[in-house]
Design a protein around this motif. Structure first.
Motif, short mmCIF file in Angstrom:
data_model
loop_
_atom_site.label_atom_id
_atom_site.label_comp_id
_atom_site.label_asym_id
_atom_site.label_seq_id
_atom_site.Cartn_x
_atom_site.Cartn_y
_atom_site.Cartn_z
N ILE A 11 0.83 -1.20 0.00
CA ILE A 11 0.00 0.00 0.00
C ILE A 11 0.86 1.26 0.00
CG2 ILE A 11 -1.53 1.38 1.47
CD1 ILE A 11 -2.95 -1.09 2.27
N LEU A 12 0.39 2.27 -0.73
CA LEU A 12 0.92 3.62 -0.66
C LEU A 12 -0.20 4.53 -0.18
CD1 LEU A 12 2.99 5.90 -1.30
CD2 LEU A 12 2.07 5.91 -3.62
N LEU A 13 0.10 5.39 0.79
CA LEU A 13 -0.88 6.35 1.29
C LEU A 13 -0.53 7.74 0.75
CD1 LEU A 13 -3.27 7.09 3.18
CD2 LEU A 13 -1.56 7.47 4.98
N LEU A 14 -1.51 8.40 0.12
CA LEU A 14 -1.34 9.77 -0.38
C LEU A 14 -2.32 10.66 0.36
CD1 LEU A 14 -0.48 12.06 -2.20
CD2 LEU A 14 -1.81 11.05 -4.07
N ASP A 15 -1.82 11.40 1.33
CA ASP A 15 -2.68 12.24 2.18
C ASP A 15 -1.86 13.44 2.66
OD1 ASP A 15 -4.39 13.39 4.02
OD2 ASP A 15 -5.05 11.49 4.87
N PRO A 55 2.94 -0.33 -6.02
CA PRO A 55 2.09 -0.91 -4.97
C PRO A 55 0.88 -1.62 -5.55
CG PRO A 55 1.70 1.44 -5.13
CD PRO A 55 2.86 1.14 -6.05
N ASP A 56 0.25 -2.47 -4.73
CA ASP A 56 -1.02 -3.08 -5.14
C ASP A 56 -2.15 -2.06 -5.10
OD1 ASP A 56 -0.01 -5.73 -5.41
OD2 ASP A 56 -0.04 -5.93 -3.22
N LEU A 57 -2.05 -1.13 -4.14
CA LEU A 57 -3.16 -0.23 -3.87
C LEU A 57 -2.63 1.12 -3.40
CD1 LEU A 57 -6.30 0.19 -3.33
CD2 LEU A 57 -5.83 -0.63 -1.01
N VAL A 58 -3.26 2.20 -3.90
CA VAL A 58 -2.95 3.55 -3.41
C VAL A 58 -4.20 4.10 -2.72
CG1 VAL A 58 -2.17 5.87 -3.98
CG2 VAL A 58 -1.32 3.93 -5.29
N LEU A 59 -4.05 4.52 -1.49
CA LEU A 59 -5.13 5.17 -0.74
C LEU A 59 -4.95 6.67 -0.88
CD1 LEU A 59 -4.84 3.00 2.49
CD2 LEU A 59 -6.54 2.74 0.67
N ILE A 60 -5.97 7.35 -1.37
CA ILE A 60 -5.84 8.76 -1.74
C ILE A 60 -6.89 9.60 -1.01
CG2 ILE A 60 -5.88 10.41 -3.65
CD1 ILE A 60 -5.23 8.10 -5.54
N ALA A 61 -6.43 10.65 -0.33
CA ALA A 61 -7.36 11.60 0.28
C ALA A 61 -8.17 12.27 -0.82
CB ALA A 61 -6.61 12.63 1.10
N GLU A 62 -9.48 12.38 -0.60
CA GLU A 62 -10.37 12.87 -1.65
C GLU A 62 -9.94 14.23 -2.19
OE1 GLU A 62 -15.08 14.20 -2.17
OE2 GLU A 62 -14.22 13.86 -0.19
N LEU A 86 -10.38 6.13 -2.74
CA LEU A 86 -10.44 7.49 -2.21
C LEU A 86 -11.00 7.45 -0.79
CD1 LEU A 86 -11.90 9.52 -5.23
CD2 LEU A 86 -9.54 8.80 -4.79
N ILE A 87 -10.45 8.29 0.07
CA ILE A 87 -10.94 8.41 1.44
C ILE A 87 -11.55 9.79 1.61
CG2 ILE A 87 -10.36 8.26 3.87
CD1 ILE A 87 -7.91 6.65 3.13
N ALA A 94 -16.99 9.92 -1.92
CA ALA A 94 -16.75 10.83 -3.04
C ALA A 94 -17.45 10.29 -4.29
CB ALA A 94 -15.25 10.96 -3.29
N SER A 95 -17.92 11.21 -5.11
CA SER A 95 -18.53 10.80 -6.38
C SER A 95 -17.44 10.65 -7.43
CB SER A 95 -19.54 11.86 -6.83
OG SER A 95 -18.92 13.12 -6.96
N GLY A 96 -17.74 9.92 -8.49
CA GLY A 96 -16.77 9.75 -9.56
C GLY A 96 -16.48 8.29 -9.85
#
Length: 332
Positions: A11-15, A55-62, A86-87, A94-96
């Motif tokens: 995981i990669l966290l982008l926040d 990474p397998d997954l990126v968690l991204i702040a909305e 998206l978090i 979040a929409s999209g």
């Protein structure tokens, strides 16, 4: 993306928001089956980490998705077939086109780590420490890494040591020419003996060994009764490397205590995470007392630090953690 009932997830966290990202990172670091490859505060950092680590997954702040250059990053994720979630900070997803969760979903699951573990069916894998890891005369083995500002930090830490201290190994980024003099200086401030390590030195109470020169890595030989000096390429950009020492200490399982002090870069962060995953106790220097909050920051942000402290408290804390009767999961 790992399938259901997978055993690991990178995981990669982008926040960009520090307080929230620290909460997420702590939860992820405590969850078996999740490997955190990094934490990014902006799209440039996220782009570089994604490109190099895949990474397998990126968690991204909305809120990041509203930045003008987000479509370029999204295109890279699609090209590399990296999924993202998206978090959303509010009550509504979040929409999209992207999968979205909310802070409420995270809190309801008991944290981001447990949420991801349940969502992706990660199997809980028990830690497999070395069952015969050596505990020397009531002490666990302590490993310490430091770089910029490390000399004064080490003086403070070692000044707390009693004459019969835990077996300790240190990597300090410094020219090999100056290492003998540094060891002598630390020896004057420490009740125990401090000296450069030699090949096959025994790890004994009352002895603090420092990685000598710049041509070999210092490491521990399982089950932890002696050290060795290993030729090889630089690790994490350094030789000797804090990561190399820490990864070897992780083989001791709960019999290891890892301490990462002030320094530039991220050498030691991955190794400290390995120690924590193996059941050892980990301590990181806090930002306020660090000359350069680089290495300890990198470790903290990936969930590798169990206890973050000012330098004045680290010596007593590691002695408490290294006492044989001290439980791994609770210290001061």
């Amino acid at each position: 993306m790992p399938s259901q009932e997978s055993s690991s997830l990178s995981i990669l966290l982008l926040d960009p928001r520090r307080h929230r990202s620290h909460r997420y990172l702590q939860s992820i670091g405590e969850t078996p089956g999740i490997a955190l490859i990094g934490s990014a505060r902006d799209l440039t950092e996220a782009y570089n980490l994604t490109e190099h680590e895949h990474p397998d997954l990126v968690l991204i702040a909305e809120e990041v998705t509203r930045l003008g250059n987000f479509p370029m990053y999204a295109a890279m994720l699609a090209a590399l077939e990296v999924d993202c979630i998206l978090i959303a900070a509010g009550l509504r997803p979040a929409s999209g086109p992207y999968t979205s969760i909310t802070d409420v979903d995270v809190d309801r699951a008991g944290g981001l780590g447990p949420y991801l573990g349940t969502r992706f069916g990660l199997r809980r894998q028990p830690v497999q420490p070395c069952p015969r890891a050596h505990i020397s005369d009531g002490w666990k083995t302590v490993v310490i890494g430091a770089s910029t500002g490390g000399v004064e930090a080490l003086i403070q830490v070692l000044s707390a040591y009693p004459k019969s201290c835990p077996p300790t190994l240190i990597v300090q980024h410094i020219s090999g020419t100056y290492l003998p003099g540094l060891a002598q200086r630390l020896d004057r401030h420490c009740s125990a003996q401090v000296r450069p390590a030699a090949a096959s030195d025994s790890l004994e109470p009352g002895l603090v060994l420092m990685a000598p020169g710049n041509d070999r890595h210092l490491s521990i030989v399982p089950p932890g009764r002696r050290c060795r000096l290993v030729p090889g390429a630089p690790v994490s950009g350094h030789r000797p490397s804090v990561d190399a020492l820490f990864h070897s200490a992780a083989t001791l399982g709960p019999a290891a205590v890892g301490v990462l002090l002030t320094g530039m870069g991220r050498d030691g962060a991955e190794g400290l995470a390995a120690i924590r995953r193996a059941g050892g106790w980990t301590i990181g220097q806090d930002e306020a007392s660090s000359t350069v909050y680089g290495m300890p920051r990198a470790a903290f942000e990936m969930g590798a630090v169990a206890q973050q402290l000012p330098i004045s408290r680290i010596g007593p804390a590691l002695l408490s953690a290294a006492a044989q009767s001290t439980e791994r999961s609770r210290h001061g």
